[in-house]
Design a protein around this motif. Structure first.
Motif, PDB file in Angstrom:
ATOM      1  N   UNK A   1      46.244   9.550  37.780  1.00  8.45           N
ATOM      2  CA  UNK A   1      46.270   8.240  38.413  1.00  8.45           C
ATOM      3  C   UNK A   1      46.935   7.238  37.510  1.00  8.45           C
ATOM      4  N   UNK A   2      47.388   6.114  38.061  1.00 10.71           N
ATOM      5  CA  UNK A   2      48.078   5.121  37.232  1.00 10.71           C
ATOM      6  C   UNK A   2      47.140   4.491  36.213  1.00 10.71           C
ATOM      7  N   UNK A   3      47.700   3.850  35.204  1.00 13.82           N
ATOM      8  CA  UNK A   3      46.888   3.176  34.181  1.00 13.82           C
ATOM      9  C   UNK A   3      45.995   2.133  34.827  1.00 13.82           C
ATOM     10  N   UNK A   4      44.803   1.996  34.263  1.00 16.44           N
ATOM     11  CA  UNK A   4      43.913   0.948  34.721  1.00 16.44           C
ATOM     12  C   UNK A   4      43.136   1.294  35.971  1.00 16.44           C
ATOM     13  N   UNK A   5      43.152   2.577  36.389  1.00 16.34           N
ATOM     14  CA  UNK A   5      42.422   2.914  37.602  1.00 16.34           C
ATOM     15  C   UNK A   5      41.030   3.471  37.282  1.00 16.34           C
ATOM     16  N   UNK A   6      40.665   3.508  35.992  1.00 20.85           N
ATOM     17  CA  UNK A   6      39.289   3.851  35.643  1.00 20.85           C
ATOM     18  C   UNK A   6      39.050   5.299  35.258  1.00 20.85           C
ATOM     19  N   UNK A   7      40.111   6.072  35.034  1.00 12.45           N
ATOM     20  CA  UNK A   7      39.922   7.482  34.653  1.00 12.45           C
ATOM     21  C   UNK A   7      39.167   7.594  33.332  1.00 12.45           C
ATOM     22  N   UNK A   8      39.632   6.828  32.339  1.00 15.28           N
ATOM     23  CA  UNK A   8      38.988   6.908  31.023  1.00 15.28           C
ATOM     24  C   UNK A   8      37.546   6.413  31.098  1.00 15.28           C
ATOM     25  N   UNK A   9      37.346   5.313  31.816  1.00  7.23           N
ATOM     26  CA  UNK A   9      35.989   4.810  32.000  1.00  7.23           C
ATOM     27  C   UNK A   9      35.109   5.897  32.608  1.00  7.23           C
ATOM     28  N   UNK A  10      35.655   6.601  33.584  1.00 10.39           N
ATOM     29  CA  UNK A  10      34.883   7.640  34.260  1.00 10.39           C
ATOM     30  C   UNK A  10      34.470   8.741  33.286  1.00 10.39           C
ATOM     31  N   UNK A  11      35.404   9.243  32.473  1.00 12.29           N
ATOM     32  CA  UNK A  11      34.979  10.348  31.606  1.00 12.29           C
ATOM     33  C   UNK A  11      34.079   9.852  30.480  1.00 12.29           C
ATOM     34  N   UNK A  12      34.225   8.587  30.102  1.00 11.18           N
ATOM     35  CA  UNK A  12      33.286   8.062  29.098  1.00 11.18           C
ATOM     36  C   UNK A  12      31.886   7.904  29.672  1.00 11.18           C
ATOM     37  N   UNK A  13      31.803   7.757  31.009  1.00 10.35           N
ATOM     38  CA  UNK A  13      30.483   7.713  31.639  1.00 10.35           C
ATOM     39  C   UNK A  13      29.816   9.090  31.552  1.00 10.35           C
ATOM     40  N   UNK A  14      30.642  10.150  31.610  1.00 10.52           N
ATOM     41  CA  UNK A  14      30.074  11.499  31.644  1.00 10.52           C
ATOM     42  C   UNK A  14      29.324  11.871  30.367  1.00 10.52           C
ATOM     43  N   UNK A  15      29.724  11.343  29.205  1.00 15.46           N
ATOM     44  CA  UNK A  15      28.941  11.662  28.004  1.00 15.46           C
ATOM     45  C   UNK A  15      28.294  10.409  27.407  1.00 15.46           C
ATOM     46  N   UNK A  16      28.094   9.421  28.247  1.00 10.46           N
ATOM     47  CA  UNK A  16      27.371   8.203  27.865  1.00 10.46           C
ATOM     48  C   UNK A  16      28.039   7.437  26.724  1.00 10.46           C
ATOM     49  N   UNK A  17      29.360   7.471  26.664  1.00  6.63           N
ATOM     50  CA  UNK A  17      30.054   6.600  25.714  1.00  6.63           C
ATOM     51  C   UNK A  17      30.308   5.231  26.355  1.00  6.63           C
ATOM     52  N   UNK A  18      30.156   5.164  27.668  1.00  5.91           N
ATOM     53  CA  UNK A  18      30.386   3.922  28.418  1.00  5.91           C
ATOM     54  C   UNK A  18      29.509   2.793  27.884  1.00  5.91           C
ATOM     55  N   UNK A  19      28.273   3.139  27.478  1.00  5.25           N
ATOM     56  CA  UNK A  19      27.305   2.104  27.129  1.00  5.25           C
ATOM     57  C   UNK A  19      27.614   1.383  25.826  1.00  5.25           C
ATOM     58  N   UNK A  20      28.644   1.854  25.087  1.00  4.92           N
ATOM     59  CA  UNK A  20      28.970   1.153  23.840  1.00  4.92           C
ATOM     60  C   UNK A  20      29.721  -0.141  24.083  1.00  4.92           C
ATOM     61  N   UNK A  21      30.266  -0.308  25.291  1.00  4.21           N
ATOM     62  CA  UNK A  21      30.945  -1.567  25.590  1.00  4.21           C
ATOM     63  C   UNK A  21      29.879  -2.568  26.035  1.00  4.21           C
ATOM     64  N   UNK A  22      29.773  -3.679  25.313  1.00  4.65           N
ATOM     65  CA  UNK A  22      28.615  -4.551  25.513  1.00  4.65           C
ATOM     66  C   UNK A  22      28.427  -5.031  26.955  1.00  4.65           C
ATOM     67  N   UNK A  23      29.525  -5.246  27.688  1.00  2.00           N
ATOM     68  CA  UNK A  23      29.377  -5.824  29.024  1.00  2.00           C
ATOM     69  C   UNK A  23      29.281  -4.748  30.102  1.00  2.00           C
ATOM     70  N   UNK A  24      29.246  -3.471  29.707  1.00  2.00           N
ATOM     71  CA  UNK A  24      29.324  -2.397  30.694  1.00  2.00           C
ATOM     72  C   UNK A  24      28.037  -2.287  31.514  1.00  2.00           C
ATOM     73  N   UNK A  25      28.212  -1.915  32.783  1.00  2.00           N
ATOM     74  CA  UNK A  25      27.074  -1.618  33.642  1.00  2.00           C
ATOM     75  C   UNK A  25      27.441  -0.413  34.496  1.00  2.00           C
ATOM     76  N   UNK A  26      26.428   0.170  35.164  1.00  2.00           N
ATOM     77  CA  UNK A  26      26.636   1.472  35.795  1.00  2.00           C
ATOM     78  C   UNK A  26      25.681   1.636  36.969  1.00  2.00           C
ATOM     79  N   UNK A  27      26.125   2.404  37.990  1.00  2.00           N
ATOM     80  CA  UNK A  27      25.207   2.871  39.027  1.00  2.00           C
ATOM     81  C   UNK A  27      25.585   4.298  39.352  1.00  2.00           C
ATOM     82  N   UNK A  28      24.650   5.075  39.851  1.00  2.00           N
ATOM     83  CA  UNK A  28      24.921   6.463  40.187  1.00  2.00           C
ATOM     84  C   UNK A  28      24.300   7.410  39.175  1.00  2.00           C
ATOM     85  N   UNK A  29      24.579   8.696  39.382  1.00  2.85           N
ATOM     86  CA  UNK A  29      23.952   9.705  38.540  1.00  2.85           C
ATOM     87  C   UNK A  29      24.998  10.643  37.960  1.00  2.85           C
TER      88      UNK A  29
END
Lengths: 351, 314
Positions: free
Chosen positions: B96-124
């Motif tokens: 997918x093109x840049x900025x469409x959330x691919x990296x964010x998505x895989x960082x969610x998979x191993x819980x690296x997403x939570x290191x960004x202070x403003x990050x929030x999440x829903x789902x499992x």
């Protein structure tokens, strides 16, 4: 191949030739002799007058020569170049002059014997062949050692709190550290005097001086460590965490080893910051003429104390002793700064 | 080079080379045969060639599932309702093109997403039947099971090659019996052993970029993860190193599930069994289409996927 290698010689065509430098050399000569002439015929007398005339004339000559030879842009460039050189001279000349004076006056009574004797049986006025500054060496060693031992963990942990933990109070702590680094050193001494000595009833001692220097050293160590830790790429922290480490484990195994030589530099800069402090020691260690091996009790001496005391006495030999103390202290600080340089360049080499 | 010692690797490389060059030849053939969009053919052929070589993946179990993932940075909604399964023994590419959330998505998979202070999440995110975001889950254990390779090679500068590979054990405080055996097997699996076996005590920074990236792969293998997330692992590397890493991915995929984010669609076609196409139309990123890599490149259901894989936008 070998033929072309013969024919082609490495050259630096961008280098200035003697020929192209002739106008500049003439300009410089004109400036020097012109200044001398002006000082001779006008009321602008003395070294200061000469310096003023020289600076003004140098700027005018450089600008004019460039303007005549090239154009306005070159003239502006020459003017700025001359200003930069003058600014550099303003820094270098006083510094070398201080160094020269300290070395000239300080080495007069220098011998290795001064590291084995103290002033307990020698009066300051006696000839420099007697007495020494062992008590100052031991005092400074104790005081700086304890100040380092106390301030290093506090300073580095403060930096870790600001950079790694990024706790809620990180901004506030950072502000206080910055404010602390601006505290006049006498205030740190008076704080320990009022708290440790008056309130808690302790007498003059080496450790009280160490406490006062700790107060001064913490902000230096914390701020330098903070800068060093900030240089560690975020990538490395994430790589550590992605391998299943806790935050503390990542900091201990990845961040601190990567920043190690920088942190060593931070500590050495902290030592160099406090080793020459006089004011906080005046009110905390009391001063002594004899070697005191107990840092926890009894009056203690230190280099700055020794220099200050001998200067106050004011006799020629006492003043020579003060210069000697200054010289040895300066060599010590030089060694610390050289070490700091060495460790910081070691970091660059390994990176 | 290592390839002399390892004939299997050499063959692999030649085959993948011929995939690239062969696709162009058949591209011309196909164009004459019928009038389908031209540029999608080469990728489709790459995907086809891969399928015919490795066969349909043997799906053993559902290792990792994302269920209805939404993500926010501050008030900005960056991912909307992403559901995707990752099977053990397969490679899944996210394009997918840049900025469409691919990296964010895989960082969610191993819980690296939570290191960004403003990050929030829903789902499992379900790993082995349990949601990794459940309260009481030990996040360090999750990251041990779900390893990660980053975009920029990042070996630890203070450690030697050997220490880098084994750093996961030290970081996660694991004890093992035979460290040297593990060191060799990890480096072999990452395709780096032959190049570094004589210089294990040199610093990792002395290696080339491609070698550093394989060192990082070896490092993440040492803790024996079930899933390996790779965030554009080849974007900073030259074609030769890229090819070596793709071989490594292929060899690793037999035993684990690999998720790779890539901007290189040739690469997605070459290495992956499944492909997910992400797209953001100014709003949050969505999973437009997912399926077998072959289908995505030969027969996409969505117009937008077809446009993207044929290079008409993005």
């Amino acid at each position: 191949m070998s033929q072309t290698q013969f024919a082609v010689k490495p050259a630096r065509p961008w280098k200035l030739t003697i020929r192209s430098l002739i106008p500049d050399i003439l300009g410089a000569l004109f400036t020097v002799f012109g200044s001398l002439a002006i000082v001779a015929v006008t009321p602008l007398k003395g070294k200061l007058g000469f310096a003023l005339v020289l600076i003004t004339l140098a700027i005018i000559t450089a600008t004019t020569v460039s303007w005549l030879r090239k154009d306005r842009k070159a003239a502006m460039n020459s003017r700025t170049t001359v200003l930069v050189y003058i600014a550099a001279a303003f820094v270098i000349i006083p510094l070398t002059s201080i160094l020269y004076e300290v070395v000239r006056l300080g080495t007069a009574g220098f011998s290795l014997r001064i590291f084995t004797e103290d002033m307990s049986v020698t009066a300051s006025e006696t000839d420099l062949s007697e007495g020494g500054l062992l008590h100052a060496v031991i005092g400074t060693a104790y005081i700086v050692f304890f100040a380092t031992v106390l301030s290093t963990p506090i300073g580095v942990l403060t930096a870790l709190y600001i950079v790694e933990v990024k706790g809620r109070f990180a901004g506030l702590v950072r502000f206080f550290v910055q404010a602390m680094s601006g505290v006049p050193s006498i205030v740190a001494g008076l704080f320990i005097f009022a708290f440790w000595m008056i309130q808690m009833g302790n007498a003059y001692s080496g450790i009280a001086g160490a406490f006062a220097l700790t107060v001064l050293m913490i902000p230096t160590v914390a701020r330098t460590s903070e800068e060093v830790l900030k240089l560690i790429p975020q990538d490395l922290r994430e790589a550590g965490l992605a391998l299943g480490a806790t935050q503390w484990r990542t900091v201990a195994t990845v961040v601190i080893p990567a920043a190690k030589s920088g942190l060593v530099t931070a500590i050495i800069l902290g030592i160099a910051r406090v080793v020459g402090e006089t004011a906080p020691l005046l009110v905390t260690i009391g001063g002594a003429d004899a070697v005191n091996l107990n840092p926890l009790d009894g009056n203690m001496s230190a280099f700055p104390m020794y220099v200050w005391k001998n200067l106050l006495i004011g006799s020629p030999n006492a003043i020579s002793r003060a210069w000697l103390g200054l010289f040895v202290l300066m060599v010590l600080v030089l060694i610390f700064f050289a070490m700091a340089r060495y460790f910081s360049s070691a970091r660059r080499r390994s990176a | 080079m290592s390839n002399q010692d390892n004939p299997a690797t050499t063959n692999d490389r030649e085959e993948s080379m011929s995939q690239v060059t062969g696709s162009q030849a058949s591209n011309t053939k196909d164009r004459n045969a019928n009038s389908r969009p031209i540029s999608s053919h080469s990728l489709a052929d790459v995907a086809n060639a891969r399928l015919s070589k490795v066969g349909t993946p043997n799906i053993s179990s559902t290792g990792l599932e994302a269920r209805g993932i939404h993500a926010w940075f501050g008030s900005k909604h960056v991912l909307e309702d992403i559901s995707l399964d990752f099977f053990t023994g397969t490679v899944t590419a996210l394009i997918g093109p840049s900025g469409c959330g691919k990296s964010t998505f895989i960082r969610i998979l191993n819980r690296m997403h939570e290191f960004i202070p403003t990050a929030a999440l829903a789902g499992q995110v379900i790993l082995d039947g349990k949601d990794v975001y459940d309260s009481g889950v030990d996040v360090t254990k999750i990251r041990l099971k779900v390893g990660m390779v980053f975009q920029k090679p990042n070996p630890f500068p203070s450690m030697t090659i050997k220490e880098n590979v084994l750093s996961g054990l030290k970081l996660a405080q694991l004890k093992i019996e035979n460290a040297d055996e593990l060191l060799e097997s990890c480096l072999r699996r990452a395709g780096l052993w032959d190049e570094v076996k004589d210089r294990l005590n040199e610093y990792g920074g002395a290696l080339s970029g491609g070698q550093q990236q394989r060192l990082c792969i070896a490092r993440s293998l040492a803790v024996n993860p079930q899933v390996l997330l790779m965030d554009e692992p080849c974007s900073a590397l030259d074609p030769g190193s890229t090819l070596r890493i793709e071989e490594t991915i292929r060899e690793l995929s037999a035993t684990m599930s690999i998720v790779i984010v890539t901007h290189n669609m040739q690469q997605a076609a070459r290495v992956s069994d499944y492909t997910g196409f992400f797209l953001s139309d100014g709003g949050p990123g969505r999973l437009i289409e997912s399926g077998s890599t072959n289908d995505i490149f030969t027969n996409p259901k969505e117009k937008r996927t077809e446009d993207y894989v044929s290079g008409r936008f993005g």
